[in-house]
Design an enzyme around this catalytic site. Structure first.
Site, PDB file in Angstrom:
ATOM      1  N   GLU A   1       0.853  -1.200   0.000  1.00 54.31           N
ATOM      2  CA  GLU A   1       0.000   0.000   0.000  1.00 54.31           C
ATOM      3  C   GLU A   1       0.879   1.237   0.000  1.00 54.31           C
ATOM      4  OE1 GLU A   1      -3.283   0.920  -0.221  1.00 54.31           O
ATOM      5  OE2 GLU A   1      -2.396   2.912  -0.049  1.00 54.31           O
TER       6      GLU A   1
ATOM      7  N   CYS B   1     -11.945   4.360   0.192  1.00 51.60           N
ATOM      8  CA  CYS B   1     -13.207   4.203   0.923  1.00 51.60           C
ATOM      9  C   CYS B   1     -13.083   4.613   2.386  1.00 51.60           C
ATOM     10  CB  CYS B   1     -13.686   2.757   0.802  1.00 51.60           C
ATOM     11  SG  CYS B   1     -15.126   2.413   1.809  1.00 51.60           S
TER      12      CYS B   1
ATOM     13  N   LYS C   1     -19.638   9.741   5.092  1.00 55.52           N
ATOM     14  CA  LYS C   1     -20.836   9.394   5.873  1.00 55.52           C
ATOM     15  C   LYS C   1     -20.824  10.097   7.226  1.00 55.52           C
ATOM     16  CE  LYS C   1     -21.885   8.012   2.541  1.00 55.52           C
ATOM     17  NZ  LYS C   1     -20.896   7.790   1.620  1.00 55.52           N
TER      18      LYS C   1
ATOM     19  N   GLY D   1     -23.707  13.341  -9.936  1.00 55.00           N
ATOM     20  CA  GLY D   1     -23.698  11.914  -9.569  1.00 55.00           C
ATOM     21  C   GLY D   1     -23.630  11.788  -8.063  1.00 55.00           C
ATOM     22  N   ILE D   2     -23.211  10.623  -7.614  1.00 55.22           N
ATOM     23  CA  ILE D   2     -23.272  10.346  -6.178  1.00 55.22           C
ATOM     24  C   ILE D   2     -22.357  11.262  -5.366  1.00 55.22           C
ATOM     25  CG2 ILE D   2     -22.793   8.565  -4.469  1.00 55.22           C
ATOM     26  CD1 ILE D   2     -24.112   6.552  -6.314  1.00 55.22           C
TER      27      ILE D   2
ATOM     28  N   LEU E   1     -23.524  15.010  -5.332  1.00 53.65           N
ATOM     29  CA  LEU E   1     -24.727  15.238  -4.531  1.00 53.65           C
ATOM     30  C   LEU E   1     -24.437  15.073  -3.041  1.00 53.65           C
ATOM     31  CD1 LEU E   1     -27.335  13.483  -6.829  1.00 53.65           C
ATOM     32  CD2 LEU E   1     -27.050  15.930  -6.453  1.00 53.65           C
TER      33      LEU E   1
ATOM     34  N   GLU F   1     -24.830  19.679 -14.090  1.00 55.88           N
ATOM     35  CA  GLU F   1     -24.834  18.283 -14.545  1.00 55.88           C
ATOM     36  C   GLU F   1     -25.080  18.258 -16.053  1.00 55.88           C
ATOM     37  OE1 GLU F   1     -24.504  14.933 -13.553  1.00 55.88           O
ATOM     38  OE2 GLU F   1     -25.120  14.563 -15.625  1.00 55.88           O
TER      39      GLU F   1
ATOM     40  N   HIS G   1     -44.508  -3.308  12.205  1.00 55.25           N
ATOM     41  CA  HIS G   1     -45.250  -2.071  11.975  1.00 55.25           C
ATOM     42  C   HIS G   1     -45.150  -1.200  13.220  1.00 55.25           C
ATOM     43  CE1 HIS G   1     -48.462   0.603  10.646  1.00 55.25           C
ATOM     44  NE2 HIS G   1     -48.984   0.491  11.859  1.00 55.25           N
TER      45      HIS G   1
HETATM   46  P1  NAD Z   1     -20.702   9.393 -11.130  1.00 53.77           P
HETATM   47  O1  NAD Z   1     -20.382   8.643 -12.353  1.00 53.77           O
HETATM   48  O2  NAD Z   1     -21.604   8.815 -10.120  1.00 53.77           O
HETATM   49  O3  NAD Z   1     -21.324  10.810 -11.528  1.00 53.77           O
HETATM   50  C1  NAD Z   1     -20.655  11.725 -12.341  1.00 53.77           C
HETATM   51  C2  NAD Z   1     -21.679  12.684 -12.896  1.00 53.77           C
HETATM   52  O4  NAD Z   1     -21.012  13.725 -13.549  1.00 53.77           O
HETATM   53  C3  NAD Z   1     -22.616  12.046 -13.899  1.00 53.77           C
HETATM   54  O5  NAD Z   1     -23.930  12.382 -13.542  1.00 53.77           O
HETATM   55  C4  NAD Z   1     -22.202  12.666 -15.220  1.00 53.77           C
HETATM   56  O6  NAD Z   1     -23.262  12.813 -16.120  1.00 53.77           O
HETATM   57  C5  NAD Z   1     -21.682  14.024 -14.770  1.00 53.77           C
HETATM   58  N1  NAD Z   1     -20.696  14.632 -15.636  1.00 53.77           N
HETATM   59  C6  NAD Z   1     -19.698  14.027 -16.319  1.00 53.77           C
HETATM   60  N2  NAD Z   1     -18.951  14.946 -16.977  1.00 53.77           N
HETATM   61  C7  NAD Z   1     -19.493  16.153 -16.679  1.00 53.77           C
HETATM   62  C8  NAD Z   1     -19.162  17.489 -17.014  1.00 53.77           C
HETATM   63  N3  NAD Z   1     -18.106  17.777 -17.792  1.00 53.77           N
HETATM   64  N4  NAD Z   1     -19.937  18.492 -16.540  1.00 53.77           N
HETATM   65  C9  NAD Z   1     -21.005  18.212 -15.744  1.00 53.77           C
HETATM   66  N5  NAD Z   1     -21.356  16.966 -15.376  1.00 53.77           N
HETATM   67  C10 NAD Z   1     -20.611  15.949 -15.831  1.00 53.77           C
HETATM   68  O7  NAD Z   1     -19.296   9.784 -10.523  1.00 53.77           O
HETATM   69  P2  NAD Z   1     -18.917  10.349  -9.084  1.00 53.77           P
HETATM   70  O8  NAD Z   1     -20.083  10.968  -8.422  1.00 53.77           O
HETATM   71  O9  NAD Z   1     -17.701  11.185  -9.328  1.00 53.77           O
HETATM   72  O10 NAD Z   1     -18.535   9.038  -8.320  1.00 53.77           O
HETATM   73  C11 NAD Z   1     -17.413   8.274  -8.769  1.00 53.77           C
HETATM   74  C12 NAD Z   1     -17.560   6.817  -8.438  1.00 53.77           C
HETATM   75  O11 NAD Z   1     -17.515   6.601  -7.056  1.00 53.77           O
HETATM   76  C13 NAD Z   1     -18.839   6.219  -8.955  1.00 53.77           C
HETATM   77  O12 NAD Z   1     -18.524   4.977  -9.517  1.00 53.77           O
HETATM   78  C14 NAD Z   1     -19.669   6.041  -7.732  1.00 53.77           C
HETATM   79  O13 NAD Z   1     -20.521   4.927  -7.832  1.00 53.77           O
HETATM   80  C15 NAD Z   1     -18.619   5.830  -6.656  1.00 53.77           C
HETATM   81  N6  NAD Z   1     -19.127   6.342  -5.397  1.00 53.77           N
HETATM   82  C16 NAD Z   1     -20.094   5.667  -4.753  1.00 53.77           C
HETATM   83  C17 NAD Z   1     -20.627   6.165  -3.589  1.00 53.77           C
HETATM   84  C18 NAD Z   1     -21.701   5.406  -2.882  1.00 53.77           C
HETATM   85  O14 NAD Z   1     -21.843   4.221  -3.108  1.00 53.77           O
HETATM   86  N7  NAD Z   1     -22.502   6.057  -2.055  1.00 53.77           N
HETATM   87  C19 NAD Z   1     -20.198   7.365  -3.070  1.00 53.77           C
HETATM   88  C20 NAD Z   1     -19.229   8.035  -3.752  1.00 53.77           C
HETATM   89  C21 NAD Z   1     -18.710   7.514  -4.918  1.00 53.77           C
END
Ligand code: NAD
Length: 484
Positions: free
Chosen positions: A47, A56, A65, A195-196, A199, A216, A457
């Protein structure tokens, strides 16, 4: 494990020999190392960072979280005003919040270090590159270490996508790691990517007091998730974020003394460029497959950096396995850990394979969004026949009791077998609730099995039972939908 070559010791090079070498100590890597050790293998875990746990534990799922929990408490306290309970404006001590988050991470990473020790897994800290199909070199703080191995498991993960042309190196342009560092609460922050990560981190900073704009590229947030599940989240975020610019992209980011000046283009682009104190880029992740000298070992890496594997997690080189983000989407810790066990077990001679029916996804936003199996959008696109059971949380006493009736539980069933093939939930604790649907799918549960299972319930988990009853037509809490 003892160094094998004393000749090299004087030059700072130490040779070691392992039955299993694991490259990367994220959730996939440490799980693989621990499982292999438990199955009797001599294991070396490599590592580059000081702490085990990878993205993670250190700069991803876990610290985010902890911060999201703080955000939910701030918002929850504010919402109690409508029930006649006021706490006033929160006083935020950023240093303490950061320390609290770091304590959570430290507890877990220290626990991992102890578990590695108990299992006699040797941890080598440094950057590794393959030299051959049986040898890997690690650049450590004390010089190069060469490790010979019978089997290797590549668990080198992924990194955030960087947008070309953006001013990388400017401290105001950050990725998820920078956002989690929580150096300050910017007055105005732009989140690029709905994305995730975008948000989740946007939610944290909005609750801490930043004015958030989000941009987005796609027409909706969390592309890939059904729009009916995203809608309640989007509605709530409209009240939290300053602007949600879907169908829009950033064309340029200019470095200025007073902030980053951002230019937009698209359907919801603002008329003029906007200036931000911080810009978070969260537009996905790319695998690290091209950074480990895989070619020296003969391991095929595609042009994006992914490594193809079979169901036993084996690469094209028979004694080299790969797991986690580097083998493909979804890039999720819970996929990596299961793949890790398969790789370790196969190496130990067990007949394991990775063949889950589904891998659930969760956005830990407020409300949370969780889904598994086939989505409704995917079913329509692929011509998969389905029957749907939809239970709106507005009819759930528990959801009403906690003042959060915007949720929705949706189950999809195969019309012939009546088995569950998909589920989506939006609402408080959706991430906790989706586990039941995953188990139901893995066990081949039918619509009636779920409806006839006595759920406690009043709970939010009974919405799964009620959604199955909606599909079955046996619901009494609402009018049953008309049969098609
Ligand atoms: P994501 O792929 O979930 O979302 C990226 C978003 O950016 C998409 O909606 C895409 O349409 C948008 N996008 C791409 N290029 C863009 C641009 N130039 N301008 C504006 N929007 C654009 O990626 P992420 O949120 O960066 O997450 C990365 C990875 O990490 C994913 O695989 C996700 O599943 C994982 N992750 C998971 C969790 C969880 O399980 N809760 C939490 C964090 C990250």
């Amino acid at each position: 494990m003892k160094p094998e070559s004393s000749a090299a010791a004087g030059s700072g090079i130490t040779d070691m020999q392992a039955e299993v070498v694991v490259l990367g100590a994220g959730p996939g890597g440490y799980t693989a190392a621990f499982r292999a050790a438990d199955l009797g293998k001599r294991v070396v875990l490599i590592e580059k960072h000081a702490a085990l746990g990878g993205v993670c534990l250190n700069v991803g799922c876990i610290p985010s979280k902890a911060l999201l929990h703080a955000a939910h408490m701030i918002d929850g306290a504010a919402e109690l005003e409508s029930m006649g309970i006021g706490f006033g404006k929160p006083k935020i001590d950023l240093d303490k919040l950061r320390q609290g988050k770091e304590r959570v991470v430290a507890r877990l990473t220290q626990g991992l270090a102890a578990l590695a020790k108990q299992r006699k897994v040797e941890v080598v800290r440094g950057v590794a590159r393959f030299e051959s199909p049986n040898r890997i070199a690690v650049e450590t703080a004390r010089g190069a270490v060469t490790i010979g191995f019978d089997n290797a498991i590549i668990a080198c993960g992924s990194r955030p996508v960087e947008i070309p042309g953006f001013p990388h190196g400017d401290p105001r342009l950050i990725d998820s790691t920078g956002a989690l560092a929580l150096e300050e609460v910017p007055r105005r922050m732009l989140v690029i990517g709905g994305g995730i990560i975008g948000l989740e981190m946007g939610t944290v900073y909005a609750s801490l007091g930043s004015r958030i704009d989000l941009v987005e590229l796609q027409p909706g947030l969390i592309p890939g998730c059904d729009p009916d599940l995203v809608r309640p989240l989007q509605k709530r975020l409209k009240g939290r974020f300053e602007t949600l610019m879907t169908d829009t992209r950033v064309t340029e980011v200019k470095v200025q003394k007073g902030g980053l000046k951002v230019f937009f283009e698209g359907k919801n682009a603002p008329e003029k460029p906007q200036t931000y104190d911080k810009v978070l880029v969260a537009v996905g992740r790319v695998p690290n497959g091209k950074r480990i000298g895989a070619e020296q070992a003969g391991v095929d890496v595609d042009e994006r950096g992914f490594i193809a594997v079979d169901r036993h997690m084996r690469t094209n080189v028979p004694n080299i396995y790969a797991i986690g983000d580097v083998v493909g989407n979804p890039m999720l810790a819970h996929k990596a850990t299961h793949e890790a066990k398969v790789a370790a077990e196969v190496i130990a001679g067990r007949p394991s394979q990775f063949d889950p029916l589904t891998i659930p996804s969760v956005a830990y936003t407020d409300p949370e969004v969780a889904w598994m199996g086939v989505t409704e959008g995917e079913a329509k696109a692929r011509g998969i026949a389905y029957e749907k059971g939809l239970f709106p949380w507005a009819a759930s006493g528990r959801a009403l009791g906690i003042g959060r009736d915007e949720g929705l539980t949706k189950l999809l069933f195969d019309p012939e077998s009546k088995r569950i093939i998909g589920a989506g939930i939006v609402g408080v604790n959706a991430g906790e609730l989706i586990g039941e649907a995953v188990l139901a799918m893995e066990m081949g549960a039918e619509m009636e099995d779920i409806g006839l299972t006595v759920h406690p319930h009043p709970t939010l988990n009974e919405t799964l039972c009620l959604a199955a009853e909606m599909a079955h037509g046996s619901i009494t809490d609402l009018m049953p939908p008309r049969r098609r």
